[in-house]
Scaffold this motif. Structure first.
Motif, PDB file in Angstrom:
ATOM      1  N   GLU A   3      -4.072  -4.564  -0.629  1.00 48.16           N
ATOM      2  CA  GLU A   3      -4.589  -5.011   0.664  1.00 48.16           C
ATOM      3  C   GLU A   3      -3.540  -4.886   1.758  1.00 48.16           C
ATOM      4  O   GLU A   3      -3.864  -4.571   2.888  1.00 48.16           O
ATOM      5  CB  GLU A   3      -5.066  -6.459   0.570  1.00 48.16           C
ATOM      6  N   ALA A  26      -2.308   3.792   2.166  1.00 54.77           N
ATOM      7  CA  ALA A  26      -3.042   2.883   3.050  1.00 54.77           C
ATOM      8  C   ALA A  26      -4.466   3.381   3.293  1.00 54.77           C
ATOM      9  O   ALA A  26      -5.410   2.580   3.299  1.00 54.77           O
ATOM     10  CB  ALA A  26      -2.303   2.731   4.373  1.00 54.77           C
ATOM     11  N   LYS A  27      -4.621   4.683   3.469  1.00 55.76           N
ATOM     12  CA  LYS A  27      -5.962   5.246   3.657  1.00 55.76           C
ATOM     13  C   LYS A  27      -6.806   5.071   2.398  1.00 55.76           C
ATOM     14  O   LYS A  27      -7.961   4.655   2.468  1.00 55.76           O
ATOM     15  CB  LYS A  27      -5.873   6.743   3.981  1.00 55.76           C
ATOM     16  N   GLN A  28      -6.229   5.407   1.267  1.00 57.26           N
ATOM     17  CA  GLN A  28      -6.945   5.362  -0.001  1.00 57.26           C
ATOM     18  C   GLN A  28      -7.457   3.959  -0.323  1.00 57.26           C
ATOM     19  O   GLN A  28      -8.556   3.793  -0.839  1.00 57.26           O
ATOM     20  CB  GLN A  28      -6.028   5.856  -1.115  1.00 57.26           C
ATOM     21  N   HIS A  29      -6.670   2.947  -0.007  1.00 57.73           N
ATOM     22  CA  HIS A  29      -7.030   1.575  -0.348  1.00 57.73           C
ATOM     23  C   HIS A  29      -7.537   0.770   0.849  1.00 57.73           C
ATOM     24  O   HIS A  29      -7.764  -0.435   0.720  1.00 57.73           O
ATOM     25  CB  HIS A  29      -5.834   0.859  -0.988  1.00 57.73           C
ATOM     26  N   GLU A  30      -7.649   1.448   2.014  1.00 56.61           N
ATOM     27  CA  GLU A  30      -8.058   0.770   3.247  1.00 56.61           C
ATOM     28  C   GLU A  30      -7.208  -0.472   3.479  1.00 56.61           C
ATOM     29  O   GLU A  30      -7.701  -1.572   3.729  1.00 56.61           O
ATOM     30  CB  GLU A  30      -9.548   0.442   3.208  1.00 56.61           C
ATOM     31  N   SER A  31      -5.898  -0.272   3.360  1.00 52.55           N
ATOM     32  CA  SER A  31      -4.930  -1.366   3.426  1.00 52.55           C
ATOM     33  C   SER A  31      -4.502  -1.683   4.847  1.00 52.55           C
ATOM     34  O   SER A  31      -4.565  -0.842   5.738  1.00 52.55           O
ATOM     35  CB  SER A  31      -3.665  -0.982   2.652  1.00 52.55           C
ATOM     36  N   ARG A  32      -4.023  -2.886   5.005  1.00 51.55           N
ATOM     37  CA  ARG A  32      -3.300  -3.263   6.217  1.00 51.55           C
ATOM     38  C   ARG A  32      -1.892  -2.701   6.025  1.00 51.55           C
ATOM     39  O   ARG A  32      -1.236  -2.990   5.020  1.00 51.55           O
ATOM     40  CB  ARG A  32      -3.267  -4.780   6.347  1.00 51.55           C
ATOM     41  N   VAL A  65      -5.092   5.364  10.829  1.00 55.23           N
ATOM     42  CA  VAL A  65      -4.644   4.131  10.168  1.00 55.23           C
ATOM     43  C   VAL A  65      -3.905   3.276  11.190  1.00 55.23           C
ATOM     44  O   VAL A  65      -2.862   3.679  11.704  1.00 55.23           O
ATOM     45  CB  VAL A  65      -3.707   4.439   8.971  1.00 55.23           C
TER      46      VAL A  65
END
Length: 125
Positions: A3, A26-32, A65
């Motif tokens: 996350e 970050a893109k792959q996991h839709e992370s902050r 992102v």
């Protein structure tokens, strides 16, 4: 799964190359994504650090992102781990060696972070 991704950055070539990996994760996991620059007192130019952070923010946002940028002062390994704990980072993404190339027999910032981190550390060669 991740996350919050913490990406410590300096002006080294390796940090620039590691940015691609942090972006992909970050893109792959839709992370902050949190980009951190640690200023060592008396060793870094504050204007250069601010420019580096804005350049990183621009690069990530161009790729879709959004990221948060933080600037802290202190010893890099300790500050990185403190920030990771403070923001509840799920992972720290960093290169094997940055600008603080100390004596050959001294441990790198990455190795210190691995020992002290409150979360997993992905070290990008």
């Amino acid at each position: 799964m991740f996350e919050i991704v913490l990406f410590p950055i300096d002006r080294s070539r390796q940090a620039a190359e590691t940015a691609s990996f942090a972006l992909k994760l970050a893109k792959q996991h839709e992370s902050r994504l949190v980009v951190l620059s640690v200023v060592e007192p008396g060793q870094d130019d504050p204007a250069a650090v601010a420019a580096l952070l804005e350049q990183a923010r621009g690069r990530f946002e161009e790729q879709g992102v959004s990221c948060e940028v933080l600037e802290r002062e202190g010893k890099p390994a300790f500050v990185i781990c403190d920030v990771a704990d403070e923001i509840n980072a799920d992972v720290i993404v960093m290169g094997t060696r940055g600008l603080s190339l100390e004596a050959e027999d001294a441990p790198s910032t990455a190795s210190r972070v691995i020992q002290l981190a409150p979360c997993p550390v992905m070290v990008v060669p």
